[in-house]
Write an enzyme that holds these catalytic residues in place. Structure first.
Site, PDB file in Angstrom:
ATOM      1  N   HIS A  95      18.451   7.654   4.520  1.00  0.00           N
ATOM      2  CA  HIS A  95      20.069   7.014   3.531  1.00  0.00           C
ATOM      3  C   HIS A  95      20.661   5.988   4.359  1.00  0.00           C
ATOM      4  O   HIS A  95      20.158   4.751   3.997  1.00  0.00           O
ATOM      5  CB  HIS A  95      20.701   8.246   2.836  1.00  0.00           C
ATOM      6  CG  HIS A  95      21.749   7.558   2.983  1.00  0.00           C
ATOM      7  ND1 HIS A  95      22.334   7.104   1.619  1.00  0.00           N
ATOM      8  CD2 HIS A  95      23.061   7.724   3.245  1.00  0.00           C
ATOM      9  CE1 HIS A  95      23.304   6.411   1.960  1.00  0.00           C
ATOM     10  NE2 HIS A  95      24.270   6.750   2.626  1.00  0.00           N
ATOM     11  N   HIS A 134      20.995  13.233   1.531  1.00  0.00           N
ATOM     12  CA  HIS A 134      21.576  12.398   3.115  1.00  0.00           C
ATOM     13  C   HIS A 134      20.913  12.467   3.583  1.00  0.00           C
ATOM     14  O   HIS A 134      21.151  13.891   4.696  1.00  0.00           O
ATOM     15  CB  HIS A 134      23.815  13.278   3.228  1.00  0.00           C
ATOM     16  CG  HIS A 134      23.784  12.511   2.418  1.00  0.00           C
ATOM     17  ND1 HIS A 134      24.474  13.140   0.603  1.00  0.00           N
ATOM     18  CD2 HIS A 134      24.828  10.826   2.415  1.00  0.00           C
ATOM     19  CE1 HIS A 134      25.807  12.208   0.589  1.00  0.00           C
ATOM     20  NE2 HIS A 134      25.764  11.241   1.016  1.00  0.00           N
ATOM     21  N   ASP A 194      27.428   1.442   1.178  1.00  0.00           N
ATOM     22  CA  ASP A 194      26.239   3.011   1.075  1.00  0.00           C
ATOM     23  C   ASP A 194      26.899   3.199  -0.354  1.00  0.00           C
ATOM     24  O   ASP A 194      26.203   4.072  -0.783  1.00  0.00           O
ATOM     25  CB  ASP A 194      27.888   3.303   1.547  1.00  0.00           C
ATOM     26  CG  ASP A 194      27.586   5.290   1.649  1.00  0.00           C
ATOM     27  OD1 ASP A 194      26.752   6.179   2.154  1.00  0.00           O
ATOM     28  OD2 ASP A 194      28.933   5.981   2.120  1.00  0.00           O
ATOM     29  N   HIS A 245      26.197   6.717   9.939  1.00  0.00           N
ATOM     30  CA  HIS A 245      27.590   6.748   9.202  1.00  0.00           C
ATOM     31  C   HIS A 245      27.415   8.348   8.286  1.00  0.00           C
ATOM     32  O   HIS A 245      28.662   8.758   7.881  1.00  0.00           O
ATOM     33  CB  HIS A 245      27.690   5.994   8.618  1.00  0.00           C
ATOM     34  CG  HIS A 245      26.620   6.436   6.820  1.00  0.00           C
ATOM     35  ND1 HIS A 245      25.847   5.577   6.574  1.00  0.00           N
ATOM     36  CD2 HIS A 245      27.220   6.230   5.738  1.00  0.00           C
ATOM     37  CE1 HIS A 245      25.058   5.784   5.992  1.00  0.00           C
ATOM     38  NE2 HIS A 245      25.759   6.688   5.336  1.00  0.00           N
ATOM     39  N   ASP A 246      26.589   8.593   8.458  1.00  0.00           N
ATOM     40  CA  ASP A 246      26.506   9.685   7.722  1.00  0.00           C
ATOM     41  C   ASP A 246      25.670  11.509   8.839  1.00  0.00           C
ATOM     42  O   ASP A 246      25.224  12.022   8.710  1.00  0.00           O
ATOM     43  CB  ASP A 246      25.941  10.455   6.512  1.00  0.00           C
ATOM     44  CG  ASP A 246      26.157  10.129   4.773  1.00  0.00           C
ATOM     45  OD1 ASP A 246      27.608  10.363   5.327  1.00  0.00           O
ATOM     46  OD2 ASP A 246      26.200   9.373   4.959  1.00  0.00           O
TER      47      ASP A 246
END
Length: 246
Positions: free
Chosen positions: A35, A31, A198, A73-74
């Protein structure tokens, strides 16, 4: 490519992207900002060769919401999953009441950058109503990356496929009704796109997939090590779990 210049301030967008990139923890095996870049690129491919424009009919602002969501998103992912945070009574689990803990944190932290510092306010030239809509869409998109919603989006996709087949076989369905149904599906389309991107590593050429698989399993191993140290049930034991070895 998509004409987002009239939605986001690109001078501030560069700074925001750099700050978001720096906020991804490079020590994580999986992560990281790499990514995030991969997921953003995968969504671009969906639009470039997947006929997404024809199928989903997303507005320009919704496309903007989707790609911004992919980027952040992460953001600040700690390298452990929601269950670990919940079981260890981590502060994040208390803040977000055990509900999509990481996903809520990612999007919340990304918007803190936008709202708390003029330097990163990428939405400084749009009206408040447009900002509210984009924020609503981005929150929904990032929360949709929580794997607990996976079956919901699989069912949604199947439902849309069946509806398309039914429409092709029924000439009595009016275009107006079809349009009304599409409007209700826009957010689910966006959520499905980011969620499928994802978890898209298995769709890539094997040499690429194999590299991603090793990285994510190494992150699982690291969490397993922490769990063993704390006397918890080990979710992924590096001594017992193997990955395909070429």
């Amino acid at each position: 490519r998509f004409g987002f210049y009239d939605i986001i301030n690109y001078n501030k967008f560069e700074k925001w992207c750099k700050k978001i990139s720096e906020g991804y923890i490079r020590a994580n095996p999986y992560h990281t900002d790499l990514h995030a870049a991969d997921i953003t690129h995968t969504c671009l491919i969906y639009f470039k060769i997947g006929k997404v424009n024809e199928i989903c009919k997303l507005s320009k602002s919704s496309k903007c919401s989707l790609f911004l969501s992919c980027i952040c998103h992460d953001y600040k992912h700690p390298g452990v999953n929601n269950n670990y945070l919940k079981e260890t009574k981590n502060l994040l689990s208390l803040i977000y009441n055990d509900n999509s803990i990481l996903e809520n944190m990612h999007i919340s932290e990304a918007f803190k950058l936008i709202n708390y510092s003029e330097e990163y306010n990428i939405f400084d030239k749009i009206e408040n109503n447009t900002y509210k809509q984009i924020r609503k869409e981005m929150i929904s998109c990032v929360l949709a990356t929580d794997m607990t919603f996976h079956n919901y989006y699989v069912d949604f996709m199947k439902e849309q496929i069946n509806k398309k087949k039914d429409q092709n076989n029924d000439n009595n369905i009016s275009e107006i009704k079809d349009k009304e149904k599409e409007n209700k599906c826009y957010q689910n389309y966006m959520n499905l796109l980011i969620h499928s991107a994802d978890i898209s590593n298995p769709t890539k050429p094997f040499e690429i997939y194999w590299k991603w698989a090793k990285m994510v399993v190494n992150e699982f191993y690291d969490q397993g090590d922490k769990e063993k140290e704390l006397g918890m049930v080990c979710s992924c034991d590096r001594d017992k779990t193997t990955i395909y070895n070429r």
